[in-house]
Design a protein around this motif. Structure first.
Motif, PDB file in Angstrom:
ATOM      1  N   UNK A 198      11.786  73.193  58.008  1.00 35.98           N
ATOM      2  CA  UNK A 198      11.103  72.500  57.052  1.00 35.98           C
ATOM      3  C   UNK A 198      10.702  71.236  57.903  1.00 35.98           C
ATOM      4  N   UNK A 199       9.366  70.746  57.460  1.00 35.84           N
ATOM      5  CA  UNK A 199       9.057  69.352  58.196  1.00 35.84           C
ATOM      6  C   UNK A 199       7.890  68.922  57.382  1.00 35.84           C
ATOM      7  N   UNK A 200       7.720  67.515  57.409  1.00 34.05           N
ATOM      8  CA  UNK A 200       6.431  67.073  56.888  1.00 34.05           C
ATOM      9  C   UNK A 200       5.956  65.794  57.642  1.00 34.05           C
ATOM     10  N   UNK A 201       6.872  64.699  57.222  1.00 34.22           N
ATOM     11  CA  UNK A 201       6.003  63.304  57.803  1.00 34.22           C
ATOM     12  C   UNK A 201       6.205  63.108  59.098  1.00 34.22           C
ATOM     13  N   UNK A 202       7.374  63.798  59.846  1.00 32.84           N
ATOM     14  CA  UNK A 202       7.211  63.841  61.310  1.00 32.84           C
ATOM     15  C   UNK A 202       7.616  62.346  61.797  1.00 32.84           C
ATOM     16  N   UNK A 203       8.258  61.346  60.846  1.00 33.62           N
ATOM     17  CA  UNK A 203       8.770  60.222  61.496  1.00 33.62           C
ATOM     18  C   UNK A 203      10.119  59.627  60.703  1.00 33.62           C
ATOM     19  N   UNK A 224      10.851  59.824  57.419  1.00 28.33           N
ATOM     20  CA  UNK A 224      10.816  59.165  56.114  1.00 28.33           C
ATOM     21  C   UNK A 224      10.871  60.444  54.900  1.00 28.33           C
ATOM     22  N   UNK A 225      10.548  61.671  55.251  1.00 25.00           N
ATOM     23  CA  UNK A 225      10.520  62.446  54.196  1.00 25.00           C
ATOM     24  C   UNK A 225      11.809  63.298  53.939  1.00 25.00           C
ATOM     25  N   UNK A 226      12.492  63.371  55.167  1.00 29.56           N
ATOM     26  CA  UNK A 226      13.763  63.872  54.815  1.00 29.56           C
ATOM     27  C   UNK A 226      13.978  65.620  54.990  1.00 29.56           C
ATOM     28  N   UNK A 227      12.895  66.086  55.414  1.00 30.88           N
ATOM     29  CA  UNK A 227      12.959  67.422  55.366  1.00 30.88           C
ATOM     30  C   UNK A 227      13.688  68.113  56.461  1.00 30.88           C
TER      31      UNK A 227
END
Lengths: 585, 259
Positions: free
Chosen positions: B75-80, B82-85
């Protein structure tokens, strides 16, 4: 295939989706479908604040805010909508505080406010402190607070459910929403959600650019779903490039950094914004600052061995102020660049940030199928939508505001509509057919094209041709390249053929969405032969209110032989009390 | 003319000018793979990459997925950060893949990447997050006030009162802390650090009036008293929250009933 029946279905669980869910759940049986866990959405990445004329720290009023929003949007803003945005901003911030949002406080204990780009006192006299904030984590706090309140209200979430199709049924020649079709990531199962009302709140499209502040998951899924069903997309040529992305990475460094006193400098150390915006300087609107940065770079005053960036200088600010007001962005500089912002300036470049355009709605969040006709049962709010409160360029802090004001409005309107209509619209025969075909085609394809390769070529093409500066020639190059990539996409295959957590498949679906929307953007940009806000044409460098003070409406047309094309139409801008003027900062 | 800077930034895959001091390196990523559609057992698989050591572990996982093996799942989303994925176990420690640079991992040796512990692995690096979010929901993570007549304006709160719970507002629910906790590994009933952090965020918020209720929830046999103060959670937190300290403050509040 499973069929579910709800009154209201919300697609997306970022700020707009959860704000809508809090209202809709109180009034109707509501389901929220989200491709991510709710707190993963990109609302959490917003930093600087949420505008509202609370006048907690200096004189301010919502009329000034309305004016700034319209001027910031280069007069493409629908003025009735901007007035609602600015007026309801105040209660919207107070609602969040009552829900528990930990805003920074003034010495008197009220919500603190700071300066932000384009927000001014008395119609442009000087910067005003209008942005309500929680350090540089305002979006994070909004997202957490809204999720907390969704837990409190018992909102029903379907996590990692990916909406792939919008069901439209024509009744007496009027398009109605019947529900949505979703793909369950964990199992690969297809679900049909029959609903009286559907709200899209699925966010932006930033991933068709390479240097972007957007999350990997911002692939325009909602826009693509309705567009493929013949509904228009409005003002897609207007995309915002935020001035201060981390050099080459695109990670956002809030405008709040300049609101706190940060200064942009070129390689000679010059505060170049004084030349371009004598009054607002570094706090001019984002399109103006981004163009100024690239003008500096083009004229040889960029920094670094390649001269390809400028500096955001915070070194004159006390470390205590940076720690208290800008803790996250200073940490980003340390983590990703190895730079200490107390002592060294931060290399930055403009980064693709926000889609002003999207699914056209009226001020109740109702989606339009042409310039005036509402699609009964279909709503949109947040970045996916175009009300239009942002016009040709959104002001900083107006997006966190937009998701709250219009998320709430859409949630209330959709739930009231659900309560009002007696029965669900009957589903079309074999409602999941299109999604099943799409998914099986991708899963079984033996083509030779790879998703990652096409996506990278798309992103490089968009960065090179339809970013801050555009010309007929660059846009035509983009249109041709996108057409080629769309052709190659038909031959794309994936390696993961399984059903369980098949993110390989989803990336392929997302790429299809990006390609469709990139084409709409480029075609819309080609036709707009003027410069306005975020759309800057070097071959038409001035604004042309006679021919182009109107919204673009793009429709997908399919010929009898199956060929697809884009038809452009235009919609008048709603003007109330503000006459267009030349925009100066 | 095209936007000028980006042509150069586009040269992905080749060392970038200006980075002559950090040439690309060859690194091995040793990933624990698991796909129950194929096998009931997990296996370690090695991937070799040419990569700039200043890139993130998430960039490396993307390069593997996009160029070598599309079945690699995470899982991933924001890549910096912040999103906690994308919390995962990297070289044996819980971290966010998007906040961990390869150069900080001793890339001369194989870099191990596996799913976080204590939650059921569903596929490769993806775990079942439902028990984690259930524990969060159990602590009533929302502001509770008894007043029936809401104020017209905002509630007042002094800057000091606001500061009191600032640290625990930073939580991004990534589960790095909870899945680093030996007590949580051994007994899935324990609320875990993240839920306690989120209870702390409200217990110490001067506007909240349900502190006693939350303390009673955490006074449970699966509550704060299970904490053995190993500080794994504080080390794991990618947001720099002093998690163990927050748990200690909740314990102290239970004893003194002052908060």
């Amino acid at each position: 295939m499973k069929i579910h029946k709800y009154d209201t279905v919300i697609v997306g669980a970022g700020g707009a989706g959860m704000r809508a869910a809090i209202e809709a759940t109180k009034r109707s049986r509501t389901a929220v479908l989200t491709k991510l866990y709710p707190t993963r959405s990109h609302t959490g990445a917003a930093q600087g604040g949420m505008a509202a004329a609370l006048a907690n720290v200096e004189e301010d009023n919502w009329e000034w805010h309305t004016f700034d929003t319209i001027k910031g949007g280069d007069y493409l803003v629908d003025q009735d909508a901007a007035e609602i945005l600015a007026k309801e901003a105040i209660d919207s911030v107070l609602d969040l505080e009552k829900m528990g949002l930990p805003f920074n406080r003034t010495p008197q204990g009220t919500i603190d406010q700071r300066r932000f780009g384009g927000h001014s006192r008395n119609h442009g006299e000087a910067p005003v402190r209008r942005s309500c904030y929680a350090a540089d984590r305002t979006g994070h706090m909004i997202l957490q607070t809204l999720y907390q309140n969704c837990v409190k209200e018992g909102v029903e979430f379907f996590n990692e459910f990916y909406v792939l199709d919008q069901l439209i049924v024509e009744i007496d020649g009027v398009k109605h929403s019947a529900g949505v079709v979703a793909y369950e990531l964990a199992t690969g199962e297809i679900h049909v959600f029959q609903a009286k009302a559907v709200i899209y709140a699925s966010g932006g499209t930033g991933k068709f650019f390479k240097v972007t502040s957007n999350a990997h998951t911002l692939t325009g899924d909602g826009q693509a779903a309705v567009y493929r069903r013949g509904l228009p997309l409005e003002d897609m040529e207007f995309f915002q490039f935020h001035p201060t992305g981390i050099w080459r990475m695109g990670i956002l460094l809030t405008e709040g950094a300049r609101g706190e006193g940060g200064i942009l400098r070129n390689k000679d150390g010059e505060r170049f914004m004084e030349k371009y915006a004598p009054v607002m300087k570094d706090l001019a609107s984002r399109d103006v600052v981004s163009r100024s940065i690239y003008t500096e770079i083009r004229e040889g005053r960029g920094c670094g061995p390649e001269g390809d960036h400028v500096y955001l200088d915070l070194t004159h600010l006390p470390p205590e102020q940076l720690d208290a007001k800008l803790p996250d962005i200073t940490e980003f500089a340390r983590t990703y660049l190895g730079i200490e912002p107390y002592t060294d300036p931060i290399p930055i470049q403009p980064t693709a940030h926000y889609a002003m355009g999207g699914i056209p709605t009226n001020v109740q969040g109702e989606v339009l199928s042409d310039n005036t006709t509402v699609v009964p049962g279909l709503y949109a709010a947040g970045e996916v939508a175009c009300v239009s409160v942002h016009g040709a360029n959104r002001l900083g802090t107006n997006s966190l505001l937009d998701i709250n004001v219009f998320g709430k409005r859409a949630g209330v309107a959709a739930a009231e509509y659900s309560a009002k209509v007696d029965a669900h619209i009957e589903l079309p025969e074999d409602p999941a057919a299109q999604v099943v075909t799409q998914v099986e085609r991708l899963r079984n394809s033996t083509g030779t094209e790879r998703v990652a390769a096409i996506r990278l070529e798309l992103q490089e093409c968009m960065d090179a041709n339809v970013m801050v500066f555009r010309t007929e020639q660059t846009i035509k190059t983009a249109v041709e390249k996108i057409a080629e990539l769309r052709e190659r996409y038909l031959n794309v295959s994936i390696q993961d053929k399984g059903r369980r957590f098949n993110t390989d498949l989803l990336e392929a679906v997302e790429l299809g969405n990006l390609l469709d929307l990139a084409e709409v953007m480029a075609v819309s940009a080609l036709a707009r032969k003027e410069s306005r806000g975020g759309h800057y044409r070097e071959d038409y460098p001035t604004r042309d209110d006679v021919n182009f003070m109107r919204h673009t409406m793009a429709y997908r047309e399919v010929g009898d032989d199956g060929t697809e094309s884009i038809r452009l139409d235009y919609k008048p801008v709603v003007q109330t009390r503000y006459q267009p003027m030349e925009r100066k900062y | 003319m095209a936007t000028p800077t980006l042509d150069k930034a586009d040269a992905a895959g080749a060392p970038e000018p200006g980075f002559a001091d950090s040439p690309y390196i060859t690194a091995t990523f040793r990933v624990r793979r698991f796909n129950p559609e194929i096998s009931a057992e997990s296996v370690w698989e090695d991937f070799q990459l040419e990569i700039d050591p200043k890139e993130r572990v998430l960039d490396a996982l993307h390069k593997i997925k996009w160029d070598q093996d599309g079945t690699l799942t995470f899982r991933r989303s924001c890549a910096h950060g912040i999103c906690g994925s994308d919390a995962m176990r990297i070289n044996g420690k819980n971290r966010l893949a998007c906040k961990t640079l390869i150069k900080d991992l001793n890339p001369e040796k194989p870099i191990t990447v596996e799913a976080i512990k204590g939650l059921t692995v569903l596929k490769d690096l993806v775990v079942d997050m439902d028990p984690f979010f259930q524990a969060y929901r159990d602590v009533m993570p929302f502001l509770i006030t008894k007043e029936t007549n809401e104020p017209t304006r905002e509630r007042l709160q002094s800057a000091e009162d606001r500061e009191r719970f600032d640290d625990t507002t930073k939580c991004i629910l990534c589960a790095a802390c909870t899945s680093s906790c030996p007590v949580f590994w051994n007994d899935g009933q324990y609320f875990g650090p993240a839920a306690i952090v989120n209870a702390h965020r409200f217990i110490f918020d001067s506007r909240d009036e349900a502190g006693e209720q939350r303390l009673e929830i955490l006074n449970d046999k699966d509550g704060v008293w299970r904490c053995r103060t190993t500080f794994n959670c504080t080390d794991a937190c990618p947001r720099g929250i002093e998690v163990t300290k927050a748990i200690q403050e909740v314990k102290r509040a239970l004893i003194t009933r002052r908060f």
